[in-house]
Structures are given as structure tokens and as C-alpha cells.
Design an enzyme around this catalytic site. Structure first.
Site, PDB file in Angstrom:
ATOM      1  N   LYS A 192      31.328  77.905  51.918  1.00 26.94           N
ATOM      2  CA  LYS A 192      31.881  76.954  52.616  1.00 26.94           C
ATOM      3  C   LYS A 192      31.875  77.192  54.332  1.00 26.94           C
ATOM      4  O   LYS A 192      30.632  76.676  54.638  1.00 26.94           O
ATOM      5  CB  LYS A 192      33.506  76.404  52.701  1.00 26.94           C
ATOM      6  N   GLU A 198      31.470  88.964  51.282  1.00 31.82           N
ATOM      7  CA  GLU A 198      31.253  89.955  50.210  1.00 31.82           C
ATOM      8  C   GLU A 198      30.228  88.570  49.613  1.00 31.82           C
ATOM      9  O   GLU A 198      29.333  89.465  49.242  1.00 31.82           O
ATOM     10  CB  GLU A 198      32.060  89.191  49.149  1.00 31.82           C
ATOM     11  N   GLY A 252      39.385  76.198  50.875  1.00 29.75           N
ATOM     12  CA  GLY A 252      38.058  76.526  49.744  1.00 29.75           C
ATOM     13  C   GLY A 252      38.927  76.959  48.221  1.00 29.75           C
ATOM     14  O   GLY A 252      38.169  76.166  47.463  1.00 29.75           O
ATOM     15  N   ARG A 253      41.005  76.900  48.295  1.00 28.17           N
ATOM     16  CA  ARG A 253      41.009  76.498  47.470  1.00 28.17           C
ATOM     17  C   ARG A 253      41.265  75.464  46.108  1.00 28.17           C
ATOM     18  O   ARG A 253      41.725  75.407  45.608  1.00 28.17           O
ATOM     19  CB  ARG A 253      42.276  77.537  47.005  1.00 28.17           C
ATOM     20  N   GLU A 338      48.064  81.304  47.828  1.00 22.98           N
ATOM     21  CA  GLU A 338      47.062  81.788  49.565  1.00 22.98           C
ATOM     22  C   GLU A 338      47.909  79.989  49.749  1.00 22.98           C
ATOM     23  O   GLU A 338      47.987  80.538  51.310  1.00 22.98           O
ATOM     24  CB  GLU A 338      45.850  81.481  49.243  1.00 22.98           C
ATOM     25  N   HIS A 369      52.204  90.322  23.260  1.00 19.57           N
ATOM     26  CA  HIS A 369      52.543  91.957  22.740  1.00 19.57           C
ATOM     27  C   HIS A 369      52.160  92.897  23.845  1.00 19.57           C
ATOM     28  O   HIS A 369      51.257  93.786  23.640  1.00 19.57           O
ATOM     29  CB  HIS A 369      51.321  91.678  21.491  1.00 19.57           C
ATOM     30  N   LYS A 479      40.149  92.037  56.991  1.00 20.55           N
ATOM     31  CA  LYS A 479      39.077  91.481  57.265  1.00 20.55           C
ATOM     32  C   LYS A 479      38.410  92.148  58.447  1.00 20.55           C
ATOM     33  O   LYS A 479      37.496  92.785  58.440  1.00 20.55           O
ATOM     34  CB  LYS A 479      38.709  90.513  56.639  1.00 20.55           C
TER      35      LYS A 479
HETATM   36  C1  G6Q Z   1      40.613  79.574  50.001  1.00 19.27           C
HETATM   37  C2  G6Q Z   1      40.357  80.013  51.306  1.00 19.27           C
HETATM   38  C3  G6Q Z   1      39.319  81.856  50.370  1.00 19.27           C
HETATM   39  C4  G6Q Z   1      37.780  81.475  50.471  1.00 19.27           C
HETATM   40  C5  G6Q Z   1      37.272  82.711  50.394  1.00 19.27           C
HETATM   41  C6  G6Q Z   1      35.855  81.916  50.636  1.00 19.27           C
HETATM   42  O1  G6Q Z   1      41.230  78.293  50.020  1.00 19.27           O
HETATM   43  O2  G6Q Z   1      39.795  80.014  52.558  1.00 19.27           O
HETATM   44  O3  G6Q Z   1      39.809  81.832  49.219  1.00 19.27           O
HETATM   45  O4  G6Q Z   1      37.747  80.553  49.385  1.00 19.27           O
HETATM   46  O5  G6Q Z   1      37.225  83.264  51.826  1.00 19.27           O
HETATM   47  O6  G6Q Z   1      35.480  81.411  51.120  1.00 19.27           O
HETATM   48  P1  G6Q Z   1      33.449  81.352  52.072  1.00 19.27           P
HETATM   49  O7  G6Q Z   1      33.498  79.866  51.239  1.00 19.27           O
HETATM   50  O8  G6Q Z   1      33.603  80.835  53.172  1.00 19.27           O
HETATM   51  O9  G6Q Z   1      33.348  82.044  51.386  1.00 19.27           O
END
Ligand code: G6Q
Length: 514
Positions: A192, A198, A252-253, A338, A369, A479
Site C-alpha cells: 500500500k 521487508e 491493509g488487513r 491488529e 491430535h 519498526k
Molecule cells: C494492515 C497493516 C499491515 C500492512 C503491512 C504492509 O492492516 O497495516 O499489516 O498491511 O505493514 O504494508 P504495505 O502494504 O504498506 O507494505
């Protein structure tokens, strides 16, 4: 309905043992069941009775659940700390409908992106050159597509596979590249912000690998981006013609149904992806229009509030009896924890009650199990959600009958137990609450319905707890510190910045790294 406040929940009388509740009410198994879209939801084995349900629904009404739901669908900025609308429901609105955010109907723009994704996905699916799609993303830009790709195994293109690289641990990208042929691999860089360390680290490694194999000119055909940040996409070296956009009002989620789902769309095709979105929309409409006492996300959310604040249960297990849903618990872990893992309310004050539960789980029957011992006989009560289907997406009927008999047996055993006074170690006290969610088959639409159900449960619970379910400031500190520490591992350490324990860890790593 009884009007009580959140703090009064723990003073309510506990319901009777589930055995007694069922004995006293032969209609319980019919009354505590409802349908939302194609989902049949049975909360008859939840630890509630009519009086508690009435109090819980009264609490929902007096806490403004309907008003806040309507505010979300009206595009208001209900994500207060980020001053944003919460518009994921717009991502699955049918063409021609309206969802207004900041004065603009966003549905046409949503469908413009879907059309572009559809055309691209169709080209990839029919051209025959790309055989491996690698989604590089993390968190919300990984868990949704990775979960959905796995869940929709039966709907996938037979000759195109997807891999998901998320971890900054080089082992992740290394294992995927080792199993990739550059000429037939497409990388989707999904971020996003396009600022996530990462994802950018993995994407650079993938880009270098491709360029080393095929030359710089190949990047245009083998890299696309999914992002809200065109500038950074261009800076990274991906032509913005090869970018699929989305918007800051998609968390994001909550983004698997946006362009973040591109890998899933390539795998299952644009039509099945449209079914996936239609499934979300079915449950959105149920949530938006059903009265509180027949509104399944509201009912399940309020039962969860009762478990957290009335009965003091800290965790919740999600147990899909569908191997293809193996990543669903991990997906829900992010969605729920989250969103509602917060301790400050919307006014900035410390909350007075527990908020979101710890969510965990594994598919049945594997979990049986492993950890079910604690579910049946441990000292802690873990409310469980079971998920199952009438049909498996395979031809092995005998396996499916066995699988489903196990689901039904576990739900029954947890609720009703079996007394054995002579041998205490064989005594099952029962009264362990659970909910059973069933559908005909795990299809794209049903998966969309399941996700939307949980999204709205989280939304309602966030409303009750008075927290911002749509921010995630809790991930920032770690972070920031990691960014400070990275150069200290390689260049000069900065002991003034840290405590003695952290300095010792950095020193150990520096001496061993050398
Ligand atoms: C989700 C969070 C988080 C996000 C990641 C990746 O709701 O905001 O999990 O999706 O940190 O972020 P980017 O899509 O910006 O790389």
C-alpha cells in the site's frame, strides 16, 4: 431488551451448564441458528441464555452499533486517529451502485481498477508464458492473498501457481527463487505504502535476480506493482503503467478484495474473483440491513464481548474443518488482533475493560491430535468457532464424512462432556462454548462471505469497546527501533541509545557476524 453498560457484564448471572440449557429448552437448537448469505451459523452451544442475549443486544443498541455501522457505510471518517474513511465495503459493491467517500462516489473507480486487473489477469492466464506468480508483500499485503489462494485450490488455473514471499528473512525469497524460472515468473510487488522495508528488500532481491538472468529490459514484463503510491513505485523502477491502484480508505488487513488480490485473480480468473467479491457483498448487505437480533455479525460479536468481559475468556480458537482453510486462522489473527488489540479508547483514555481476544487455531482434524486436550480438559476455557462444509472440493467422499463427523463430535463433546466420577482423568465436564458455521461448499463466494462475517464482528466489537479498529500504531515502535539498530550492526554501535540488555545483544551479534 435490557439496557446495561459494558462494566455491568461481569455482574450478570452466569448461564446454566449447556446440558441444562438444552434440557430446559427443546427449541434451543432451532432458535439459536440464523443464516447470513449461504452461511448457516449455529450459536446454540454458546454460553448464553435468553436473558444474557437480551442484555447483550441491549448493550449493542445503547452503544451505537447501528449508528457506527451506518457511519462506516456512509463513508464517514470513523478511523479517527488516521482521519480516514473505512471503505472496504465499497470494494465489493456491484457496478452502478454508490458508496460516497469525501464527497465522491468511489464505486466507478473501484470497477475501473477491477477491469484493468481483469484484463491483465486474463492476458496472463491465456498467454501461456507466465507459469509462476510471486506476490511480494507482508501483513495485509500478504496474508489475505496467501490465505485465499490456498483456500481456493479447487478453482485455480491448472498451469499457474502462486508463491507468497513476505518475511525479510532471506530464507523466504531464496527458497522461492530457487524454485523459479525467470522467463516464466511474474512478480507482483504488493505494498500500500511502497515504503515497507521487508517488501522493498525482497522486491530488490527479486529484481536483481531477474535482471542478472534476463537483463534490465525484462523488468517491464515480469514486474507489476499494487500500491497507493505511484511515485514510490516509479522510483523503485516499475513503470506506473504496470501498477494497480487502491486507496488510503482501504486498510491493509481489509484489502484482499482490492488490487492486493491480483495474484488470487490471476489464479482463479476474473469471473471467480467477481464471485468472491459478491460473497463479501451478500454479508455486507445482511450486516447493513438485518435488525440487531437477527444480525449474525452483531450476535456473534456480542457473544464474543460476553466471553471477554463477562466470563473473562482471553482467547478464541478458530478451527476450520477444511484443509484448504489452513491459513484462515492466521488471517483472522491479523484481522482481529491488529484491529482490536488496543488499550486506548477513541477519546485517548485508557480502556476500563479487556478488548480483543488472542485469536489462534489450526485446521481439524490436525488440531485434535495436538492441542484439543487443553480444550476438553484444561483449566482454561477457550471458546471455539468450528467451520465446515457439506461437500469437500475433492473426490474422496469417505474422507469428507470422516472429517465432518469429527467436527460434529468435537462440538458435541466440548459442550456436553461426559461425566466419570470414578476416574477423574476421564471426566469431561463439558460446558465449553462453541459456534458452528456451515456452508454447502468452500467456493469463492463462500470465502468472501466468511471474511466479511469476521470483518463485521471485529467492527462491532471495536464499537462496543470504543476503540479505533482501523489503525495499527502498535506496530510502529518496533519498526522504528529496527531501523535505528540496522546500521549499528554493520557500522558503529550507539550504546547511548539503548538499554544494557539490547547493547549486549547487539555486541554479541557484531562479534559473531564478523
Ligand atoms: C494492515 C497493516 C499491515 C500492512 C503491512 C504492509 O492492516 O497495516 O499489516 O498491511 O505493514 O504494508 P504495505 O502494504 O504498506 O507494505
Amino acid at each position: 431488551m435490557n439496557n446495561i453498560d459494558l462494566a455491568a457484564l461481569s455482574d450478570l448471572d452466569r448461564p446454566a451448564h449447556l446440558r441444562d440449557l438444552f434440557a430446559a429448552d427443546p427449541t434451543r437448537a432451532e432458535r439459536y441458528v440464523a443464516e447470513a448469505g449461504d452461511l448457516r451459523i449455529d450459536w446454540s452451544k454458546a454460553a448464553v441464555d435468553d436473558s444474557i442475549m437480551s442484555s447483550l443486544l441491549g448493550l449493542a443498541a445503547s452503544s451505537g452499533v447501528e449508528e457506527r455501522r451506518d457511519a462506516m457505510f456512509a463513508g464517514e471518517h470513523i478511523n479517527l486517529t488516521e482521519d480516514r474513511a473505512v471503505g472496504h465495503a465499497a470494494l465489493r459493491m456491484p457496478r452502478g451502485s454508490t458508496f460516497t467517500i469525501d464527497g465522491e462516489n468511489v464505486v466507478p473507480a473501484v470497477h475501473e481498477v477491477l477491469d484493468a486487473m481483469g484484463a491483465f489477469a486474463q492476458r496472463v492466464r491465456s498467454a501461456g508464458t507466465i507459469r509462476h506468480v510471486v506476490n511480494i508483500g507482508i501483513g495485509g499485503s500478504d496474508l489475505g492473498p496467501a490465505m485465499a489462494y490456498r483456500a481456493l485450490r479447487a478453482d485455480r488455473h491448472p498451469d499457474i501457481r502462486c508463491s507468497f514471499v513476505s518475511n525479510v528473512d532471506g530464507a523466504d525469497i531464496a527458497s522461492v527463487l530457487a524454485d523459479s524460472d525467470p522467463a516464466s515468473t511474474l512478480f507482483i510487488v504488493a505494498s500500500k505504502t511502497f515504503g515497507t522495508i521487508e517488501t522493498l528488500t525482497n522486491a530488490r532481491t527479486a529484481r536483481d535476480w531477474l535482471v542478472a538472468e534476463l537483463g534490465e529490459a525484462a523488468v517491464a514484463d515480469h514486474f507489476v506493482a499494487v500500491s497507493t503510491n505511484a511515485e514510490r513505485v516509479a522510483e523503485f523502477g516499475i513503470d506506473t503503467d504496470n501498477m494497480f491502484g487502491f486507496w488510503d480508505w482501504v486498510g491493509g488487513r481489509y484489502s484482499v478484495d482490492s488490487a492486493i488480490g491480483l495474484s488470487v485473480m490471476i489464479a482463479i480468473g476474473p469471473d471467480a474473483f467477481a464471485d468472491f467479491l459478491a460473497g463479501f457483498h451478500l454479508v455486507d448487505e445482511h450486516f447493513r440491513t438485518a435488525p440487531l437480533d437477527r444480525n449474525v455479525p452483531v450476535i456473534l460479536a456480542m457473544i464474543g464481548v460476553w466471553y471477554a468481559n463477562g466470563l473473562g475468556h482471553d482467547t478464541k480458537a478458530v478451527l476450520p474443518y477444511a484443509h484448504d482453510l489452513a491459513r484462515f486462522p492466521a488471517y483472522l489473527q491479523q484481522l482481529d488482533m491488529e484491529s482490536n488489540g488496543k488499550s486506548v479508547d477513541l477519546a485517548g483514555a485508557r480502556v476500563q475493560n479487556d478488548t480483543g481476544p488472542i485469536v489462534w487455531g489450526e485446521p481439524g482434524t490436525n488440531g485434535q491430535h495436538a492441542f484439543y486436550q487443553l480444550l476438553h480438559q484444561g483449566t482454561r476455557i477457550v471458546p471455539c468457532d468450528f467451520i465446515g462444509f457439506a461437500h469437500g472440493n475433492h473426490e474422496h467422499q469417505q474422507h469428507h464424512d470422516l472429517l465432518m463427523s469429527n467436527l460434529f463430535a468435537q462440538s458435541e463433546a466440548l459442550a456436553f462432556g461426559r461425566s466419570n466420577d470414578a476416574e477423574p482423568h476421564r471426566n469431561f465436564e463439558g460446558n465449553r462454548p462453541n459456534t458452528v458455521i456451515l456452508a454447502e461448499r468452500l467456493t469463492p463466494s463462500v470465502l468472501g462471505q466468511l471474511i466479511a462475517l469476521y470483518e463485521h464482528i471485529v467492527h462491532v466489537q471495536g464499537t462496543i469497546w470504543g476503540i479505533d479498529s482501523y489503525d495499527q500504531w502498535g506496530v510502529e515502535l518496533g519498526k522504528e527501533l529496527a531501523n535505528q539498530i540496522t546500521p549499528e550492526l554493520i557500522d558503529e554501535p550507539q550504546p547511548d541509545r539503548h538499554d544494557s540488555a539490547t547493547n549486549a545483544l547487539i555486541a554479541w551479534y557484531r562479534s559473531h557476524r564478523a
